[in-house]
Scaffold this active site. Structure first.
Site, PDB file in Angstrom:
ATOM      1  N   GLU A   1      37.925  39.630  18.936  1.00  0.00           N
ATOM      2  CA  GLU A   1      37.008  40.446  19.785  1.00  0.00           C
ATOM      3  C   GLU A   1      37.147  41.942  19.562  1.00  0.00           C
ATOM      4  O   GLU A   1      36.186  42.653  19.867  1.00  0.00           O
ATOM      5  CB  GLU A   1      37.273  40.127  21.261  1.00  0.00           C
ATOM      6  CG  GLU A   1      36.892  38.719  21.658  1.00  0.00           C
ATOM      7  CD  GLU A   1      37.817  37.637  21.123  1.00  0.00           C
ATOM      8  OE1 GLU A   1      38.998  37.938  20.903  1.00  0.00           O
ATOM      9  OE2 GLU A   1      37.342  36.516  20.891  1.00  0.00           O
TER      10      GLU A   1
ATOM     11  N   ASP B   1      40.165  33.306  15.197  1.00  0.00           N
ATOM     12  CA  ASP B   1      40.369  33.445  16.643  1.00  0.00           C
ATOM     13  C   ASP B   1      40.719  34.910  16.949  1.00  0.00           C
ATOM     14  O   ASP B   1      40.958  35.703  16.040  1.00  0.00           O
ATOM     15  CB  ASP B   1      41.533  32.518  17.033  1.00  0.00           C
ATOM     16  CG  ASP B   1      41.662  32.323  18.532  1.00  0.00           C
ATOM     17  OD1 ASP B   1      40.728  32.676  19.271  1.00  0.00           O
ATOM     18  OD2 ASP B   1      42.713  31.800  18.976  1.00  0.00           O
TER      19      ASP B   1
ATOM     20  N   ASP C   1      38.638  29.751  25.945  1.00  0.00           N
ATOM     21  CA  ASP C   1      39.647  29.169  26.838  1.00  0.00           C
ATOM     22  C   ASP C   1      39.024  28.766  28.169  1.00  0.00           C
ATOM     23  O   ASP C   1      38.595  29.615  28.950  1.00  0.00           O
ATOM     24  CB  ASP C   1      40.769  30.181  27.088  1.00  0.00           C
ATOM     25  CG  ASP C   1      41.495  30.539  25.796  1.00  0.00           C
ATOM     26  OD1 ASP C   1      41.230  29.884  24.765  1.00  0.00           O
ATOM     27  OD2 ASP C   1      42.323  31.464  25.818  1.00  0.00           O
TER      28      ASP C   1
END
Ligand code: NAG
Ligand code: NAG
Ligand code: NAG
Ligand code: NAG
Ligand code: NAG
Length: 921
Positions: A449, A446, A569
């Site tokens: 980025e 997770d 999300d």
């Protein structure tokens, strides 16, 4: 401010540009383009040319004077056009991350300059034709079979865009498009207008931790690829265009043209000729890598949340699923199991190893799996071995020679540089150590980025207590200064980062930070998650010797070869439920077919009604996981009785369909075919379905038509021409000429229909994929309703899903082709088995064959299996039932469903079955 073309007023224009850079940049011609000054054939059959800038200016920096053009027909259906600086090596997506043919290196001397190159030249492959105009230089790609222009960068006669621009930090190129072309792709992006790209919507590609609720914004992944579908006189032609470039970019789609504005790298275009959508993804994944094989259990249902405070909460969740009789294969932890949110650790109080390991032994013994989260940020903590070993191996991204400091969940962190081979080894070693501590079955990566709660250059503050993994801690607590001093931090052209034109280093790694070999974060930014995915894949493969399972948030071109993806999300709202379908379908086109959204929404919580509808859709996502935020109330499927009932219905069907889903996984792995597909993949000629974003197909013929609105107990769904059978009541048929049909859809009902000419392998389902996959098979055979002649086919792939490779011929896999025909009154169903031993060793049998749509109302007679008549003494039963038509083109038509059960046909051997339909009474 309509024109800033280079004139005597250039310097005035430049001043205006600086003042009003946005307006000017979107509506103007930045340069006069290039002139082609030489061409030659290369020894590998390519075309090499040189381009000279026509007139330099300084808007967004100086033009690069001399460019190298390289064109190659790489395969029958793939054309590459590569344009770079002719005298200096430029940044490109590293060839070790994404293996592919090399473009020629810059030439030292430019030999054989042709003084007057031809005005129009052609360079033809078998499917695509490349042509160019020399002055100003533009190129076009044409489909040979019908002469259609697929791409044309010529700006002549266009008011929308200008000539090609090539500067160090600003590259611009455009194409004309026919206005009836339907485009898909250019993600990752939540698209409020549905799956079809929408003229005027912004498409910015730069990996960003902006939640998926942000519409038309650069989200977690970067996929500079689009599929273009056109209909010429009723016949569909699809092709795709990839601009292989990892720098940030804005793409402007105006309906009749498309412009790329890229802040670095090279122009490296790949054109894929199609002509069907399936051909396109086949050709695309041939270049970027075929989708990863997923283990069987990955197609089971997954439950996760952030906020499973301790192990007993997790144990209760597993127990409650069992009590509610809702299938569950995989239980997940977000970061709750960690010690101070540090990767590869266990919280000694809440997840003590001496309790967790026995729990895992218990669930593993019945076939359940366990996956946990890790983030790339490694906590800076002198008593933390992972960080210490990272420092010792010098694995972190640097700023001015020091590990770059950021803040994520554990507090201050450093980011591993996965472009550094030493970091890949260190990461693999940490995964191995963790696996010895906790035998996890997969990893969830997770925040890659990469996400940073701070921006710029930071220091650990003195005299201020910062969060160390307890409490919320997403507010930047470090002492930071924005970095604006380099042109990498503050490039001349501002992409629409985070949908707000924030600086490109905002809440991520500073773009002037440095990777291995001097690579700038500026260039490699959007590859961070991809490089972590590859390193994680390598690590998992190394220790388990088993097929890795990885879920990643950030993706790039080629990520599907290693990992699954969820859409990040989202919110528990009707809109977000709807958006999940387009994003899922786009990822199938991007070569990442194992994809789904957080079922029932991440935050805030859904209503009970939304959660009912969401599990009805989510049960048919390729990757099916319920996940919630720390601050959301519980939303496990058993929390509401009504949701539990919808879950039993929808997931009950999923678990019966597991052999089909797993076969689609195999097809994806060998050909790139998406698991979940837009309707136009099966009905490309049928233009009405080009924009359908509220329904989808699993494979080629199973259509899901969900309710996506509040208070509805009906759904109006498009049925492409042909006969469709309800999966929940196979006597119900819809015969469609291609129209919208309104279906009943009370709260617990999800409409799923199977198309004609299909053979669908199913099993009996169960609470766990491991159990479900050992139950007997049934085959559903569909013919066009009432037809006296028809054919159907289907396939089934079975293997040992622990094996790293998914393939035939290793002794641990079987592939079955099923066929059926009806000819007048003779019905035949048969199989051709490849590598039957694996299926035979597992004792799999076919217990039931159901044939839908047989004409008339007669009874079956003369049943034979492998040429032997089936006697009444056997336990085989044969029965028929008339179809009911919800929608019938010919009121007088009758047809029946015939079911043959009590069979005991080995899956691993060829069989042939036939019967005759008696005359209708
Ligand atoms: C490309 O566009 C230019 C300008 O509209 C046009 O003259 C040319 O014929 C086009 N080329 C192709 C191959 O379509
Ligand atoms: C686990 O957490 C729950 C919820 O916070 C709490 O009620 C329970 O007492 C805890 N159990 C243990 C064994 O710590
Ligand atoms: C380092 O980690 C230990 C163990 O989790 C924790 O107790 C300590 O507070 C951490 N120190 C810092 C400076 O974050
Ligand atoms: C740093 O840049 C961000 C984004 O432009 C801005 O919001 C913030 O105020 C800046 N911080 C400082 C200390 O200048
Ligand atoms: C940037 O993106 C946002 C979100 O889609 C959009 O509203 C805005 O108009 C875009 N700005 C520019 C300059 O394109």
């Amino acid at each position: 401010m309509s024109s800033c073309s280079y004139t005597l007023f250039a310097s005035l224009c430049l001043t205006l540009l600086l003042l009003l850079s946005i307006q000017c940049a979107t509506a103007s011609n930045i340069g006069q383009g290039y002139r082609l000054i030489s061409t030659e054939k290369t020894s590998d059959g390519g075309l090499l040319g040189h381009l000279q800038v026509k007139q330099k200016n300084n808007v967004y920096g100086a033009d690069i004077s001399l460019l190298q053009l390289y064109v190659k027909q790489e395969t029958q259906n793939r054309l590459r056009v590569h344009i770079t600086d002719a005298t200096k090596q430029r940044w490109e997506v590293p060839y070790n991350l994404l293996p592919r043919e090399k473009a020629p290196l810059k030439k030292q001397a430019i030999g054989r300059l042709t003084k007057n190159p031809l005005k129009v030249q052609e360079f033809s492959g078998s499917k695509l034709l490349f042509s160019y105009t020399a002055d100003p230089f533009s190129f076009a790609v044409t489909r040979k079979s019908n002469g259609q222009t697929l791409f044309n960068s010529s700006s002549s006669g266009s008011n929308d865009f200008g000539e090609m621009v090539f500067k160090d930090q600003y590259l611009e190129i455009s194409t004309q498009l026919p206005k009836d072309a339907s485009l898909y792709g250019l993600g990752e992006n939540t698209q409020p207008h549905g799956i079809k790209l929408y003229p005027g919507d912004p498409y910015t590609l730069y990996t960003t931790d902006a939640s998926a609720i942000n519409l038309n914004t650069d989200l977690y992944g970067s996929h500079p690829m689009y599929l273009d579908l056109r209909n010429v006189d009723g016949k569909a032609y699809a092709h795709a265009v990839l601009l292989l470039n990892s720098n940030g970019m804005d793409v402007f789609y105006r309906g009749t043209s498309l412009t790329y504005k890229v802040i670095g790298g090279v122009l490296d275009f790949y054109f894929f000729s199609g002509p069907t959508p399936l051909d396109v993804v086949e050709q695309y994944t041939d270049l970027i890598g075929r989708p990863a094989p997923m283990p069987y259990w990955a197609f089971g249902f997954h439950q996760c949340r952030w906020g499973y405070h301790n192990l007993s909460v997790v144990e209760d969740v597993v127990e409650n699923y069992k009590k509610a009789q809702i299938p569950l294969d995989v239980i997940w932890n977000d970061d709750d199991h960690m010690d101070g949110k540090k990767d590869f650790t266990l919280n000694p109080t809440n997840y003590p190893r001496d309790k967790l390991v026995p729990f895992l032994e218990k669930i593993h013994s019945i076939g359940m799996k366990y996956v946990v989260l890790i983030d790339p940020g490694i906590a800076v903590n002198s008593s933390y071995g992972v960080h210490q070993r990272g420092i010792a191996n010098d694995v972190f991204i640097k700023y001015e020679g020091e590990p770059y400091l950021a803040q994520v969940w554990p507090g201050a962190v450093n980011f591993p540089d996965f472009l550094n081979p030493k970091a890949v080894d260190w990461w693999g070693d940490e995964i191995r150590r963790f696996h010895e501590l906790v035998p996890v079955n997969g990893l969830w990566i997770d925040m890659n980025e990469a996400s940073n709660f701070c921006s710029g250059l930071c220091k650990i503050p003195r005299g201020k207590k910062c969060p160390t993994g307890t409490g919320p801690g997403w507010i930047c607590c470090l002492d930071c200064k924005n970095i604006t001093k380099t042109r990498w931090d503050d490039p001349p052209y501002k992409i629409n980062a985070s949908g707000q034109q924030v600086p490109i280093g905002y809440k991520t790694i500073a773009t002037s930070a440095v990777h291995y070999n001097g690579v700038l974060e500026y260039d490699a930014h959007s590859l961070y998650g991809f490089s972590q995915t590859i390193a994680t894949h390598k690590g998992l493969q190394g220790i388990q010797g088993k097929r890795p399972f990885i879920l990643t948030r950030s993706t790039y071109v080629g990520s599907g070869k290693y990992a699954a993806h969820w859409t990040g999300d989202n919110q528990g709202t009707w809109e977000n439920l709807k958006y999940s379908i387009s994003t899922m379908l786009n990822f199938g086109i991007f070569g990442v077919p194992m994809v789904g959204s957080d079922i029932c929404g991440f935050y805030p919580q859904p209503t009970e009604e939304i959660c009912n509808r969401w599990i009805e859709v989510g049960a048919f996502y390729p990757f099916s996981r319920d996940h919630a935020n720390y601050y959301s109330p519980s939303q496990e499927l058993y929390i509401w009785d009504s949701v539990a009932e919808s879950a039993r219905n929808a997931l009950g069907m999923r678990y019966k369909l597991l052999p089909y889903l797993y076969t689609l996984n195999y097809e994806a792995h060998i050909s790139g075919a998406p698991i979940a597909r837009p309707l136009f993949f099966s009905f490309p000629d049928y233009t009405d379905c080009y924009g359908v974003s509220t329904q989808f197909l699993l494979g080629s013929s199973l259509m899901v038509s969900p309710v996506l609105e509040q208070g509805k107990s009906e759904v109006t769904a498009l049925f492409p021409p042909g006969t469709w059978y309800s999966m929940f009541d196979m006597t119900q048929a819809i015969e469609s000429e291609g129209k919208y049909v309104t279906l009943d859809a009370p709260l617990h009902v999800i409409n799923v229909h199977l198309y004609q000419n299909t053979i669908l392998p199913m099993q009996q389902g169960g609470m766990l994929s491991k159990v479900a996959r050992m139950t007997p098979f049934s085959l559903i055979v569909t013919f066009p309703a009432g037809a006296s002649n028809g054919e159907a086919k289907g396939t089934l792939f079975l293997d040992d899903d622990e094996l790293v490779e998914m393939k035939l011929g290793n002794g641990y896999s079987t592939y079955v082709h099923f066929y059926a025909s009806v000819n007048h009154r003779t019905v035949k169903v048969w199989s051709e088995v490849e590598d039957g031993k694996f299926a035979s060793d597992n004792g799999w049998t076919i217990e039931k064959i159901t044939v839908l749509g047989l004409g008339g109302s007669g009874h079956p007679t003369n049943l034979e299996i492998d040429g032997e008549p089936v006697t009444t003494a056997s336990k085989t039963e044969i029965s028929n039932l008339a179809h009911k038509y919800l929608h019938n083109l010919d009121d007088k038509k009758t047809s029946v469903m015939v079911e043959v059960k009590g069979l005991d046909i080995p899956v691993g051997k060829n069989f042939a079955m036939s019967w005759k339909m008696g005359l209708s009474l």
